[in-house]
Design a protein around this motif. Structure first.
Motif, PDB file in Angstrom:
ATOM      1  N   ASP B  84       0.768  -1.178   0.000  1.00 26.95           N
ATOM      2  CA  ASP B  84       0.069   0.143   0.108  1.00 26.95           C
ATOM      3  C   ASP B  84       0.752   1.185   0.183  1.00 26.95           C
ATOM      4  N   GLN B  85       0.150   2.440  -0.556  1.00 25.75           N
ATOM      5  CA  GLN B  85       1.088   3.646  -0.682  1.00 25.75           C
ATOM      6  C   GLN B  85       1.549   3.835   0.922  1.00 25.75           C
ATOM      7  N   GLU B  86       0.693   3.758   1.746  1.00 27.94           N
ATOM      8  CA  GLU B  86       0.832   4.148   3.134  1.00 27.94           C
ATOM      9  C   GLU B  86       2.293   3.610   3.762  1.00 27.94           C
ATOM     10  N   SER B  87       2.431   2.433   3.086  1.00 32.29           N
ATOM     11  CA  SER B  87       3.706   1.823   3.753  1.00 32.29           C
ATOM     12  C   SER B  87       4.788   1.791   3.048  1.00 32.29           C
ATOM     13  N   LEU B  88       4.845   2.921   1.928  1.00 34.69           N
ATOM     14  CA  LEU B  88       6.030   3.221   1.291  1.00 34.69           C
ATOM     15  C   LEU B  88       7.235   3.754   2.061  1.00 34.69           C
ATOM     16  N   TYR B  89       8.311   3.673   1.751  1.00 33.95           N
ATOM     17  CA  TYR B  89       9.470   4.347   2.760  1.00 33.95           C
ATOM     18  C   TYR B  89       9.523   5.668   2.472  1.00 33.95           C
ATOM     19  N   THR B  90       9.023   6.336   1.241  1.00 36.20           N
ATOM     20  CA  THR B  90       8.998   7.526   1.110  1.00 36.20           C
ATOM     21  C   THR B  90       7.828   8.374   2.187  1.00 36.20           C
ATOM     22  N   GLU B  91       6.579   7.372   2.492  1.00 33.09           N
ATOM     23  CA  GLU B  91       5.473   8.008   3.394  1.00 33.09           C
ATOM     24  C   GLU B  91       6.304   7.805   4.667  1.00 33.09           C
ATOM     25  N   ASN B  92       6.981   6.760   5.056  1.00 32.59           N
ATOM     26  CA  ASN B  92       7.740   6.862   6.310  1.00 32.59           C
ATOM     27  C   ASN B  92       8.625   7.869   6.705  1.00 32.59           C
ATOM     28  N   LEU B  93       9.343   8.055   5.643  1.00 32.67           N
ATOM     29  CA  LEU B  93      10.346   9.349   5.659  1.00 32.67           C
ATOM     30  C   LEU B  93       9.768  10.356   5.929  1.00 32.67           C
ATOM     31  N   GLU B  94       8.572  10.645   5.345  1.00 35.17           N
ATOM     32  CA  GLU B  94       8.008  11.915   5.449  1.00 35.17           C
ATOM     33  C   GLU B  94       7.447  12.106   6.910  1.00 35.17           C
ATOM     34  N   LYS B  95       6.999  11.172   7.780  1.00 38.43           N
ATOM     35  CA  LYS B  95       6.611  11.148   8.981  1.00 38.43           C
ATOM     36  C   LYS B  95       7.708  11.192   9.800  1.00 38.43           C
ATOM     37  N   MET B  96       8.928  10.453   9.558  1.00 36.03           N
ATOM     38  CA  MET B  96      10.123  10.473  10.572  1.00 36.03           C
ATOM     39  C   MET B  96      10.766  11.823  10.349  1.00 36.03           C
ATOM     40  N   THR B  97      10.773  12.488   9.264  1.00 35.29           N
ATOM     41  CA  THR B  97      11.574  13.873   9.352  1.00 35.29           C
ATOM     42  C   THR B  97      10.852  15.067   9.180  1.00 35.29           C
ATOM     43  N   GLY B  98       9.451  14.987   9.027  1.00 38.28           N
ATOM     44  CA  GLY B  98       8.570  16.255   8.853  1.00 38.28           C
ATOM     45  C   GLY B  98       8.793  16.965   7.619  1.00 38.28           C
ATOM     46  N   LYS B  99       9.679  16.316   6.879  1.00 40.67           N
ATOM     47  CA  LYS B  99       9.972  17.202   5.469  1.00 40.67           C
ATOM     48  C   LYS B  99       8.985  16.701   4.195  1.00 40.67           C
ATOM     49  N   GLN B 100       8.987  17.539   3.297  1.00 42.24           N
ATOM     50  CA  GLN B 100       8.103  17.162   2.295  1.00 42.24           C
ATOM     51  C   GLN B 100       8.841  16.389   1.224  1.00 42.24           C
ATOM     52  N   VAL B 101       8.375  14.992   1.123  1.00 41.58           N
ATOM     53  CA  VAL B 101       8.990  13.944   0.455  1.00 41.58           C
ATOM     54  C   VAL B 101       8.451  13.523  -0.881  1.00 41.58           C
ATOM     55  N   TYR B 102       8.868  13.478  -1.750  1.00 39.46           N
ATOM     56  CA  TYR B 102       8.235  13.164  -3.248  1.00 39.46           C
ATOM     57  C   TYR B 102       8.855  12.138  -3.844  1.00 39.46           C
ATOM     58  N   ASN B 103       7.970  11.182  -4.206  1.00 40.44           N
ATOM     59  CA  ASN B 103       8.131   9.640  -4.752  1.00 40.44           C
ATOM     60  C   ASN B 103       8.184   9.709  -6.349  1.00 40.44           C
ATOM     61  N   PHE B 104       9.452   9.596  -6.938  1.00 42.05           N
ATOM     62  CA  PHE B 104       9.453   9.483  -8.302  1.00 42.05           C
ATOM     63  C   PHE B 104       9.965   7.908  -8.626  1.00 42.05           C
ATOM     64  N   GLY B 105       9.796   7.105  -8.093  1.00 46.04           N
ATOM     65  CA  GLY B 105      10.078   5.623  -8.235  1.00 46.04           C
ATOM     66  C   GLY B 105       9.168   5.043  -9.301  1.00 46.04           C
ATOM     67  N   HIS B 106       9.576   4.354 -10.358  1.00 41.87           N
ATOM     68  CA  HIS B 106       8.831   3.700 -11.391  1.00 41.87           C
ATOM     69  C   HIS B 106       9.664   2.281 -11.754  1.00 41.87           C
ATOM     70  N   CYS B 107       8.801   1.474 -12.158  1.00 45.47           N
ATOM     71  CA  CYS B 107       9.223   0.313 -12.354  1.00 45.47           C
ATOM     72  C   CYS B 107      10.076   0.319 -13.802  1.00 45.47           C
ATOM     73  N   SER B 108      11.110  -0.594 -13.524  1.00 42.72           N
ATOM     74  CA  SER B 108      12.124  -0.947 -14.483  1.00 42.72           C
ATOM     75  C   SER B 108      12.996   0.186 -14.863  1.00 42.72           C
ATOM     76  N   LEU B 109      13.015   1.195 -14.103  1.00 40.53           N
ATOM     77  CA  LEU B 109      13.689   2.578 -14.515  1.00 40.53           C
ATOM     78  C   LEU B 109      15.208   2.181 -14.104  1.00 40.53           C
ATOM     79  N   GLY B 110      15.986   2.707 -15.004  1.00 43.98           N
ATOM     80  CA  GLY B 110      17.558   2.547 -15.035  1.00 43.98           C
ATOM     81  C   GLY B 110      18.194   3.573 -14.509  1.00 43.98           C
ATOM     82  N   LEU B 111      19.292   3.388 -14.244  1.00 45.43           N
ATOM     83  CA  LEU B 111      20.143   4.522 -13.324  1.00 45.43           C
ATOM     84  C   LEU B 111      20.195   5.568 -14.381  1.00 45.43           C
ATOM     85  N   ASP B 112      20.224   5.355 -15.579  1.00 43.61           N
ATOM     86  CA  ASP B 112      20.384   6.389 -16.699  1.00 43.61           C
ATOM     87  C   ASP B 112      19.133   7.383 -16.530  1.00 43.61           C
ATOM     88  N   GLN B 113      18.040   6.836 -16.713  1.00 47.30           N
ATOM     89  CA  GLN B 113      16.769   7.324 -16.609  1.00 47.30           C
ATOM     90  C   GLN B 113      16.642   8.147 -15.280  1.00 47.30           C
TER      91      GLN B 113
END
Lengths: 62, 333
Positions: B84-113
């Motif tokens: 679930d989206q609520e369990s993503l590490y990005t969501e956890n990070l936002e709760k733990m740091t209080g900072k705005q965290v944006y998720n730009f993760g996508h399936c099969s993305l390479g280091l170049d992309q």
């Protein structure tokens, strides 16, 4: 066409299991052959890479 | 009870239900799509997957942007396959740091992309920290120019060893053109592999993937050299913009399974090579292996069977990131 590439294309096609696949890979190879030059060139360039020179360390049993 | 208006579907690795053509990055998430998804082989429950208006699995975009945001880039782990989206590490990070965290993760993305996405997104979001999640095995994606029906922009090294970018062809917007270009890219890749004695198409065994085999190393020298230049450029860019860059490397599936059957098969090899490059450029890096392995057990695992992090894994991933960023005093600002 470079005979080396042609030979590679034939060998590559022959690794395929069925006759249909062999034919497809052979004709694709002929079609793409002009663009495969750099693959063969890179293959020659890399034949003595730094890692392969470390062979004695990697294959101590042989 | 599931909302009846939202489609339910089962997806497997390589499905592109959530993706569409992107002129710069090759492919990116479809905006505003919402589905209940069963991830085959990972989790038999239905998980709600919702993309925001920018095509990211993240909260809806608001106009308010806090200073010092954290941008997270990565592959399917960051996107959140199986959870679930609520369990993503990005969501956890936002709760733990209080900072705005944006998720730009996508399936099969390479280091170049990821690098190209960093160039594009950081200009708009003005982040103070960029996190790159990398599954070490996935480093091979920089050699794949055609993925799941999409051609990709890619970097290559020219004869003088200079890093060059091959942008997307304008024809790639048409599916038929992508198939033709992709057919050539696929053939060229297989041909290269054939010449190196590698056959991934017919005989693939994840426990003997050539990327782990010592006797196949020369074939991957080019890939690591390419990764070296891409990471160097990424670090240069971040330094120029005053952005802190940190990598999080997960343990790979093979590390949780059987022991390597031979000393010539090293499941940690891609990680070691990657960490060496990151050290070379003094890019901050956290190897999550130890933290994950300690918390992992058969009854209470940190990953799904296919190696993707589960809820617990995501929580540990976020914890380790926060710990490291606090140590580096990046969260004080």
């Amino acid at each position: 066409m470079n005979s080396r590439i042609l030979n590679d294309i034939i060998q590559f096609a022959m690794t395929k299991k069925s006759f249909t696949e062999k034919s497809i890979y052979f004709f694709k190879g002929l079609l793409f052959a002009p663009f495969l030059d750099e693959v063969t060139r890179r293959d020659v360039d890399e034949s003595v890479s730094a890692t392969s020179q470390a062979g004695d360390d990697i294959y101590p049993l042989f | 009870m599931k909302n009846q208006s939202i489609k339910q579907l089962t997806i497997r690795s390589g499905d592109v239900v959530f993706y569409q053509y992107h002129p710069i990055l090759g492919f990116w998430g479809i905006p505003d799509i919402e589905r209940d998804v069963c991830f085959k082989g990972m989790n038999n429950n239905y998980v709600r997957v919702r993309h925001n208006s920018e095509g990211n699995r993240d909260k809806p975009i608001t106009k308010e942007r806090k200073e010092g945001a954290i941008l997270c880039f990565g592959g399917s782990h960051t996107w959140g396959a199986g959870i679930d989206q609520e369990s993503l590490y990005t969501e956890n990070l936002e709760k733990m740091t209080g900072k705005q965290v944006y998720n730009f993760g996508h399936c099969s993305l390479g280091l170049d992309q990821i690098f190209l996405a960093i160039l594009e997104k950081s200009a708009r979001y003005n982040p103070s920290i960029i996190i790159v999640e990398q599954y070490p095995w996935a480093i091979h994606r920089i050699l794949n120019t055609y993925v799941n029906g999409y051609t990709r922009p890619y970097f290559y090294l020219d004869e003088s060893g200079t890093l060059r970018l091959q942008k997307m062809s304008a024809f790639s917007r048409f599916r038929i053109c992508r198939r033709i270009i992709g057919s050539f890219f696929t053939y060229r890749k297989e041909f290269r592999e054939f010449k190196a004695g590698i056959n991934l198409k017919d005989e693939y065994d994840p426990w003997a993937d050539p990327i782990f085999l010592y006797w196949k190393m020369p074939f991957y020298d080019y890939m690591y050299n390419l990764a070296d230049r891409i990471l160097g450029s990424m670090q240069d860019f971040c330094r120029q913009k005053g952005i802190q860059l940190i990598f999080g490397l997960e343990p790979i599936m093979q590390q949780f399974g059987q022991k390597s059957p031979s000393a010539l098969i090293d499941y940690e090899f891609p990680r070691k090579r990657l960490m060496k490059i990151l050290e070379k450029y003094r890019i901050a890096c956290i190897d999550m292996s130890e933290a994950m392995m300690i918390e992992h057990s058969v009854d209470d695992p940190v990953v799904f069977n296919d190696g993707h992090m589960n809820e617990k894994g995501h929580h540990i991933f976020a914890q380790e990131l926060v710990r490291s960023m606090k140590e580096r005093q990046w969260l004080n600002a």
